[in-house]
Design an enzyme around this catalytic site. Sequence first.
Site, short mmCIF file in Angstrom:
data_model
loop_
_atom_site.label_atom_id
_atom_site.label_comp_id
_atom_site.label_asym_id
_atom_site.label_seq_id
_atom_site.Cartn_x
_atom_site.Cartn_y
_atom_site.Cartn_z
N GLU A 186 -4.96 -3.78 -1.81
CA GLU A 186 -6.40 -3.51 -1.77
C GLU A 186 -6.71 -2.24 -0.97
O GLU A 186 -7.85 -1.81 -0.94
CB GLU A 186 -7.16 -4.73 -1.20
CG GLU A 186 -6.77 -5.15 0.22
CD GLU A 186 -5.56 -6.09 0.29
OE1 GLU A 186 -4.58 -5.85 -0.43
OE2 GLU A 186 -5.61 -7.03 1.10
N GLU A 237 9.51 -3.92 12.73
CA GLU A 237 9.21 -2.81 11.81
C GLU A 237 7.87 -2.21 12.24
O GLU A 237 6.84 -2.90 12.18
CB GLU A 237 9.12 -3.33 10.38
CG GLU A 237 8.85 -2.21 9.38
CD GLU A 237 8.67 -2.73 7.96
OE1 GLU A 237 7.94 -3.73 7.76
OE2 GLU A 237 9.23 -2.12 7.03
N LYS A 257 -1.46 -7.31 -9.15
CA LYS A 257 -2.41 -7.38 -8.02
C LYS A 257 -1.97 -6.32 -7.02
O LYS A 257 -1.10 -6.56 -6.18
CB LYS A 257 -2.37 -8.79 -7.41
CG LYS A 257 -3.61 -9.23 -6.68
CD LYS A 257 -4.05 -8.36 -5.53
CE LYS A 257 -3.21 -8.47 -4.29
NZ LYS A 257 -3.54 -7.44 -3.27
N CYS A 306 9.67 1.76 3.14
CA CYS A 306 10.58 0.67 3.49
C CYS A 306 12.00 1.19 3.63
O CYS A 306 12.86 0.47 4.12
CB CYS A 306 10.54 -0.42 2.42
SG CYS A 306 11.19 0.14 0.87
N PHE A 364 0.81 -1.22 0.00
CA PHE A 364 0.00 0.00 0.00
C PHE A 364 0.84 1.27 0.00
O PHE A 364 0.36 2.34 -0.38
CB PHE A 364 -0.92 0.02 1.24
CG PHE A 364 -0.22 0.43 2.51
CD1 PHE A 364 -0.05 1.78 2.82
CD2 PHE A 364 0.31 -0.50 3.38
CE1 PHE A 364 0.62 2.17 3.97
CE2 PHE A 364 0.98 -0.13 4.54
CZ PHE A 364 1.14 1.21 4.82
N SER A 407 5.44 -6.97 3.18
CA SER A 407 6.02 -7.30 4.48
C SER A 407 6.80 -8.62 4.42
O SER A 407 6.56 -9.46 3.54
CB SER A 407 4.91 -7.39 5.52
OG SER A 407 4.02 -8.42 5.17
#
Length: 505
Positions: free
Chosen positions: A181, A388, A178, A286, A154, A231
């Site tokens: 969402e 994290e 993909k 990240c 995301f 992740s």
Amino acid sequence: MNRAMTTTLHHYVGGRKVPGESGRAGDIYNPATGQVIRQVPLASQAEVEAAIATAQEAFPGWAAVPAGRRAQIMFNFRDLIRKNMDRLAESVSSEHGKTLDDAKGSITRGLEVVEFACGISQLLKGEYSESVASGVDSWSMRQPLGVCAGITPFNFPAMVPMWMFPMAIACGNTFVLKPSEKDPSCPLLLAELMTEAGLPDGVLNVVNGDKEAVDTLLTDPRVQAISFVGSTKIGEYIYHTGTQHNKRVQALCGAKNHMLVMPDADMDQVVDAVMGAAYGSAGERCMAISVVVTVGEDTADQMMEKLLPRVEALKVGPYTDLGSEMGPVVTPEARDRVNGYIDKGVEEGATLVRDGRGIQVAGHEHGCFVGATIFDNVRTDMSIYTDEIFGPVLSVVRADSYEDAVGMINDHEYGNGTAIFTRDGDAARDFSHRIQIGMVGVNVPIPVPLAFHSFGGWKRSLFGDHAIHGPEGVRFYTKLKTITERWPSGIRSGAVFNFRAGGEH
Ligand code: NAD
């Protein structure tokens, strides 16, 4: 539920918008208000299989298009991204929450990959060796794999998909994306722009979904390669499942990036760097700096003295307020998770120097805001250090020596990015050589390689053999073929039964 009137998004398959048919949908929030603003269809296995079939059908035709023509479409796409920058940035900010400037910056980083992909004719050039044996020449070429898939996070809904599909498609593959969402509108727009740029239908497809969609991509034998960014927990699963199904997989994962501050560092430069790297995009990067390791107590004290007023002055607000420097985190769930880590840091005994919990933004009382937070005296056994957090929470660890600091960074499970701040060339060189991290900055807090280099971490920040985009992108999305040829007019060697060195077969 704080819910506005919602519309439902679609998939994008075969060059057109396709409504979801699974009967399942997910909520998309405007993080600044905490309201659900639209819904995303979650594809069934059958819907994903239909997208894969479309991509499979488009593959032979697309692979046969000359690289120069494929590049021309990338040039058109580049122009369309520039033309639609405001619209794309709005779609990122409204679903992710980051400021418009930050959204535009991330789109520009994706655009740079498109520009790199424009040089695909040059990038696909093979190698040639004349006369490897008498009358025998040998040459190599790189050919596309087939249907490739991308599964994206995301936090960069424009840039990370653009790390993948422009390179894959320029190499002659077809693609099923993909996206996350949580913020799928921008990737859907990018696919529409690719069609407008002249991409044949079916070459780029977007299916929205969750685990069901991902598992279909991981197991369908028609999919040749998977690029994943997200992740570590999910990335490890993607890597193992994808490779068990004989796919090429690159899985770029989580991070805990340390900035090492030496006693001789320029403290103003350090504080500017920490502000942007720890709190930009609300820490949802990240490559965010989430740990500062200072060498010596004085270094820590000097940094804190300069840092604290800057953090107090940071303007937190919605992207619609152009003065905002930091937006909300992505969902109410993410806000609660980050606040939970701040609770834990306090319980574990770290010094909470600035608390971002419970921040109120006028007019946006239900927004997913977390204020900039700093913990001092953090120890390496605390969960705020090991995990994290993916929010605007900075941990300061006070190390006694440079050696202790290097050992600490090397011992951490993640190895995405790191930086050293110093004026000492010897220290910087030693750090660059010994540190077990994929991307290293010297007085550069977020050392993200440009599109003509490749991006990737080490340790549990990347599973697979290839970093993403740049030269590694070309290698990942192609397979190497080497041809050895002799013609009847060449020198004849007669029948050869032994396996000779020198290439004569
Ligand atoms: P995530 O792992 O939750 O989701 C990533 C993708 O995996 C999404 O498309 C999601 O739908 C899918 N997914 C989620 N759960 C799944 C499951 N159980 N099975 C199959 N698929 C599943 O990550 P996120 O929260 O969207 O993104 C944040 C993470 O991404 C952070 O850890 C961050 O460090 C990482 N990230 C890494 C890089 C990098 O280059 N190393 C870049 C950006 C983000």
